[in-house]
Design a protein around this motif. Structure first.
Motif, PDB file in Angstrom:
ATOM      1  N   GLN A 174       0.824  -1.194   0.000  1.00 55.69           N
ATOM      2  CA  GLN A 174       0.000   0.000   0.000  1.00 55.69           C
ATOM      3  C   GLN A 174       0.873   1.264   0.000  1.00 55.69           C
ATOM      4  O   GLN A 174       1.894   1.327   0.686  1.00 55.69           O
ATOM      5  N   THR A 175       0.486   2.242  -0.797  1.00 57.40           N
ATOM      6  CA  THR A 175       1.116   3.552  -0.749  1.00 57.40           C
ATOM      7  C   THR A 175       0.668   4.275   0.527  1.00 57.40           C
ATOM      8  O   THR A 175      -0.278   3.835   1.193  1.00 57.40           O
ATOM      9  N   PRO A 176       1.310   5.393   0.900  1.00 57.92           N
ATOM     10  CA  PRO A 176       0.831   6.143   2.069  1.00 57.92           C
ATOM     11  C   PRO A 176      -0.632   6.544   1.952  1.00 57.92           C
ATOM     12  O   PRO A 176      -1.390   6.415   2.918  1.00 57.92           O
ATOM     13  N   LEU A 177      -1.030   7.017   0.763  1.00 58.87           N
ATOM     14  CA  LEU A 177      -2.436   7.388   0.594  1.00 58.87           C
ATOM     15  C   LEU A 177      -3.339   6.158   0.652  1.00 58.87           C
ATOM     16  O   LEU A 177      -4.472   6.236   1.147  1.00 58.87           O
ATOM     17  N   GLY A 178      -2.844   5.015   0.150  1.00 56.03           N
ATOM     18  CA  GLY A 178      -3.624   3.784   0.239  1.00 56.03           C
ATOM     19  C   GLY A 178      -3.804   3.341   1.676  1.00 56.03           C
ATOM     20  O   GLY A 178      -4.890   2.899   2.074  1.00 56.03           O
ATOM     21  N   ALA A 179      -2.751   3.441   2.474  1.00 59.52           N
ATOM     22  CA  ALA A 179      -2.860   3.098   3.891  1.00 59.52           C
ATOM     23  C   ALA A 179      -3.817   4.036   4.607  1.00 59.52           C
ATOM     24  O   ALA A 179      -4.595   3.611   5.479  1.00 59.52           O
ATOM     25  N   LEU A 180      -3.765   5.297   4.221  1.00 57.54           N
ATOM     26  CA  LEU A 180      -4.693   6.256   4.826  1.00 57.54           C
ATOM     27  C   LEU A 180      -6.127   5.909   4.476  1.00 57.54           C
ATOM     28  O   LEU A 180      -7.013   5.903   5.348  1.00 57.54           O
ATOM     29  N   ARG A 181      -6.370   5.596   3.224  1.00 59.82           N
ATOM     30  CA  ARG A 181      -7.738   5.340   2.760  1.00 59.82           C
ATOM     31  C   ARG A 181      -8.270   4.000   3.256  1.00 59.82           C
ATOM     32  O   ARG A 181      -9.435   3.907   3.647  1.00 59.82           O
ATOM     33  N   ARG A 182      -7.439   2.956   3.260  1.00 61.01           N
ATOM     34  CA  ARG A 182      -7.936   1.615   3.562  1.00 61.01           C
ATOM     35  C   ARG A 182      -7.769   1.199   5.025  1.00 61.01           C
ATOM     36  O   ARG A 182      -8.456   0.286   5.485  1.00 61.01           O
ATOM     37  N   VAL A 183      -6.880   1.867   5.760  1.00 61.52           N
ATOM     38  CA  VAL A 183      -6.623   1.463   7.147  1.00 61.52           C
ATOM     39  C   VAL A 183      -7.076   2.545   8.122  1.00 61.52           C
ATOM     40  O   VAL A 183      -7.902   2.306   9.007  1.00 61.52           O
ATOM     41  N   HIS A 184      -6.544   3.748   7.942  1.00 63.55           N
ATOM     42  CA  HIS A 184      -6.787   4.800   8.935  1.00 63.55           C
ATOM     43  C   HIS A 184      -8.231   5.307   8.914  1.00 63.55           C
ATOM     44  O   HIS A 184      -8.883   5.378   9.971  1.00 63.55           O
ATOM     45  N   LEU A 185      -8.700   5.710   7.740  1.00 62.25           N
ATOM     46  CA  LEU A 185     -10.018   6.355   7.687  1.00 62.25           C
ATOM     47  C   LEU A 185     -11.156   5.465   8.179  1.00 62.25           C
ATOM     48  O   LEU A 185     -12.048   5.949   8.894  1.00 62.25           O
ATOM     49  N   PRO A 186     -11.188   4.163   7.840  1.00 58.30           N
ATOM     50  CA  PRO A 186     -12.271   3.335   8.416  1.00 58.30           C
ATOM     51  C   PRO A 186     -12.227   3.270   9.940  1.00 58.30           C
ATOM     52  O   PRO A 186     -13.273   3.275  10.596  1.00 58.30           O
ATOM     53  N   ILE A 187     -11.021   3.194  10.513  1.00 55.91           N
ATOM     54  CA  ILE A 187     -10.913   3.143  11.970  1.00 55.91           C
ATOM     55  C   ILE A 187     -11.289   4.481  12.594  1.00 55.91           C
ATOM     56  O   ILE A 187     -11.900   4.546  13.678  1.00 55.91           O
ATOM     57  N   LEU A 188     -10.950   5.562  11.911  1.00 60.92           N
ATOM     58  CA  LEU A 188     -11.143   6.905  12.463  1.00 60.92           C
ATOM     59  C   LEU A 188     -12.495   7.511  12.132  1.00 60.92           C
ATOM     60  O   LEU A 188     -12.707   8.703  12.378  1.00 60.92           O
ATOM     61  N   THR A 189     -13.408   6.737  11.590  1.00 62.97           N
ATOM     62  CA  THR A 189     -14.715   7.288  11.199  1.00 62.97           C
ATOM     63  C   THR A 189     -15.429   7.998  12.352  1.00 62.97           C
ATOM     64  O   THR A 189     -15.929   9.112  12.171  1.00 62.97           O
ATOM     65  N   PRO A 190     -15.505   7.427  13.568  1.00 63.18           N
ATOM     66  CA  PRO A 190     -16.173   8.165  14.657  1.00 63.18           C
ATOM     67  C   PRO A 190     -15.495   9.495  14.975  1.00 63.18           C
ATOM     68  O   PRO A 190     -16.175  10.509  15.178  1.00 63.18           O
ATOM     69  N   SER A 191     -14.161   9.517  14.996  1.00 58.63           N
ATOM     70  CA  SER A 191     -13.450  10.765  15.282  1.00 58.63           C
ATOM     71  C   SER A 191     -13.665  11.790  14.179  1.00 58.63           C
ATOM     72  O   SER A 191     -13.824  12.988  14.447  1.00 58.63           O
ATOM     73  N   LEU A 192     -13.692  11.333  12.933  1.00 55.70           N
ATOM     74  CA  LEU A 192     -13.898  12.254  11.820  1.00 55.70           C
ATOM     75  C   LEU A 192     -15.310  12.821  11.828  1.00 55.70           C
ATOM     76  O   LEU A 192     -15.513  14.005  11.531  1.00 55.70           O
ATOM     77  N   LEU A 193     -16.287  11.992  12.162  1.00 45.27           N
ATOM     78  CA  LEU A 193     -17.659  12.488  12.253  1.00 45.27           C
ATOM     79  C   LEU A 193     -17.787  13.517  13.374  1.00 45.27           C
ATOM     80  O   LEU A 193     -18.478  14.533  13.230  1.00 45.27           O
ATOM     81  N   THR A 194     -17.107  13.266  14.489  1.00 43.70           N
ATOM     82  CA  THR A 194     -17.110  14.236  15.580  1.00 43.70           C
ATOM     83  C   THR A 194     -16.483  15.546  15.130  1.00 43.70           C
ATOM     84  O   THR A 194     -17.004  16.636  15.412  1.00 43.70           O
ATOM     85  N   ALA A 195     -15.350  15.471  14.424  1.00 51.57           N
ATOM     86  CA  ALA A 195     -14.693  16.681  13.928  1.00 51.57           C
ATOM     87  C   ALA A 195     -15.587  17.434  12.957  1.00 51.57           C
ATOM     88  O   ALA A 195     -15.691  18.670  13.009  1.00 51.57           O
TER      89      ALA A 195
END
Length: 550
Positions: free
Chosen positions: A456-477
């Motif tokens: 995975q590229t850095p953007l791929g890791a962000l899209r496929r790993v980080h963002l799904p896990i961080l969905t509650p935090s992102l919705l709060t933000a």
């Protein structure tokens, strides 16, 4: 593959750098405009209004700091360290005043306590007194503005202090009691010093919100730096004076931000050990319980329950029609601005936060630091700082096009929605970045390594790993920025496109015309939207209480 990874990293770095540069631009522009505006304006300001602005702002800041300190610390101690009737409800209800902008509270209390209001009118009817036969506290005053700000800002101190109390161990407190200290004495000598960093952080947040406030002080006729900037820009059409006043306010705000960072950096928290025992709350009875209920219920009543009732009564007597095309336009404009600003701000927070994780170093740290400065910069300063350079750009482009092609481009950027959205991003990026980094701390570094080992590229890791896990935090933000934009007034007043009004602007305009009953309608909508993040905070407080009780 290496080119793809490098390209993704450069794209992320570019977006993070652009967000940080946008946050830095208004501060540099204000400083440049102030220093190139000549000394005549600042000399005139020094001899006329500047001392008054400085003194009034200082008095307001002092009153608010003392008020939020007393209410926030006392209520946090009572709901954490004692038990009394209604304690479970009040520990959550004490957060509710955060839903109110201070200027909405000002409209409600002016309607009741001003000279033609119901309180003074009833007093004159009952006693037969004339207007000069009695004394009544003036709501439209520096003290009145301070009270409005205290009632909506004390939850900052309450939340931080309460969290610090919950993390304390009973060992030190019990040792103080064993040495002969009373419960109050142990509080003063042991518990209070241990939570001092949290208290200082909450007070500084409240102070920074105070110097950024425009709606309350403008409506009450209190002359501060915030009102001076608006008056210089619009009423006097003096951009040099506005820039120089903005520089004064910016300097004070950055000084406070530096103090907040220093006290946060100097704080030393010691983690819980295996021998740590939570403090056992004291059961209050009789007059002590009644006193605790009064101390905790009064801020909730004055900061939330009573204003809501007043606004509802005012709205019922108004002639404002929420279903009219005009109000639908206000609501639509507010939603469009808040949605666009929330999306852009959270995207910038993701770029800055993930870049700091991906390439830790001085550049990433500097980008994160600059991105956080916006929370300390008042909306009026950001507005002036963005309008000055982009107005110069528009005028230069228009002059060049006229000279070369005999065509006028007009104002392409100045007065546009997107410049206003950029101002919102600068103002609230710190809040979104804090929510994002809070969630990012739960993503272990091993997940990044696993994603990279799988190609995975850095953007791929962000899209496929980080963002799904961080969905509650992102919705709060997203929700926090959305609501903050709905309440934002000074930047919207200065930068909004022509005939593009929002609910906050409509409420301010009606209140300025003394049509307070009409101002209650858009104010209630703003408060209703503001309750959403407060509910999230209340849920978080509830989980914290359950965790502390286990």
């Amino acid at each position: 593959m290496r080119r793809r990874k490098a390209g993704g990293s450069r794209l992320l770095a570019g977006f993070a750098g652009l967000a940080a540069a946008t946050c830095l631009l208004p501060m540099l522009a204000v400083a440049l405009a102030a220093t190139t505006g000549g000394t005549g304006t600042i000399a005139h300001l020094l001899n006329t209004v500047l001392p008054g602005y400085a003194f009034t702002t200082l008095v307001l800041v002092t009153l608010v700091a003392v008020g939020v300190l007393l209410i926030g610390v006392s209520t946090a101690w009572l709901v954490t360290m004692t038990r009394f009737p209604g304690q479970r409800v009040l520990e959550v209800a004490l957060v509710l005043p955060l839903a109110f902008p201070a200027y909405v509270l000002a409209y409600a209390y002016t309607h009741v306590f001003d000279h033609p209001g119901v309180v003074q009118s009833t007093l004159r009817d009952v006693t037969g007194w004339g207007p000069r036969d009695y004394w009544f506290p003036e709501i439209r005053s520096t003290e009145g503005a301070a009270l409005m700000l205290v009632l909506v800002l004390y939850p900052y101190v309450y939340l931080l202090t309460r969290a610090a109390f919950l993390q304390q161990s009973a060992a030190a407190f019990q040792a103080a009691r064993a040495l002969g200290r009373t419960p109050l004495g142990a509080f003063w000598t042991v518990s209070l010093p241990m939570v001092r960093p949290a208290i200082a952080g909450g007070v500084l947040l409240a102070v920074m919100e105070t110097i950024a406030d425009f709606g309350t002080v403008a409506y009450f006729g209190v002359q501060t730096f915030a009102t001076g900037i608006y008056t210089s820009w619009f009423s006097m059409a003096d951009r040099a004076a506005a820039a120089q006043l903005a520089l004064c306010l910016l300097s004070f705000a950055l000084l406070l931000a530096m103090l907040e960072r220093l006290q946060r950096g100097g704080a030393r928290y010691h983690g819980a050990s295996k021998r740590q025992v939570p403090i056992r709350p004291v059961r209050l009875r009789g007059w002590r319980a009644a006193g605790a209920v009064t101390i905790c219920a009064l801020p909730v009543i004055l900061g939330f329950a009573l204003p809501v009732l007043i606004l509802f009564e005012m709205a019922l007597g108004s002639e404002q029609d929420l279903l009219s095309r005009r109000y639908q336009r206000f609501i639509q404009n507010s939603l469009v601005l808040a949605s666009a600003a929330a999306a852009l701000t959270v995207a910038a927070a993701i770029a800055v936060g993930f870049y700091q994780r991906l390439a830790p170093g001085r550049i990433a740290s500097a980008a994160g630091y600059v991105a956080r400065l916006g929370y300390a910069v008042p909306g009026g300063v950001i507005a002036v700082g963005l309008l000055v350079p982009f107005a110069a750009f528009d005028n230069a482009l228009d002059a060049w096009m006229r000279a070369r092609f005999d065509y006028s481009t007009g104002l392409l950027v100045t007065g546009s929605i997107w410049l206003l959205v950029a101002a919102y991003m600068v103002r609230f990026l710190a809040a979104a970045l804090g929510a994002y980094e809070g969630g990012q701390s739960t993503v272990h570094a091993n997940m990044d390594a696993a994603a990279r080992s799988l190609g995975q590229t850095p953007l791929g890791a962000l899209r496929r790993v980080h963002l799904p896990i961080l969905t509650p935090s992102l919705l709060t933000a997203l929700l926090i920025v959305f609501v903050d934009v709905m309440k934002e007034l000074p930047a919207t007043l200065i930068m909004r496109p022509f005939n593009y009004d929002t609910l906050a602007v409509q409420a301010y305009r009606l209140a300025s015309d003394e049509r307070l009953e009409g101002a209650a309608v858009p104010s209630l909508i703003i408060v209703a939207v503001g309750l959403l993040p407060v509910v999230l905070i209340c849920r978080q407080v509830g989980r914290q209480v359950q965790g502390a009780g286990k």
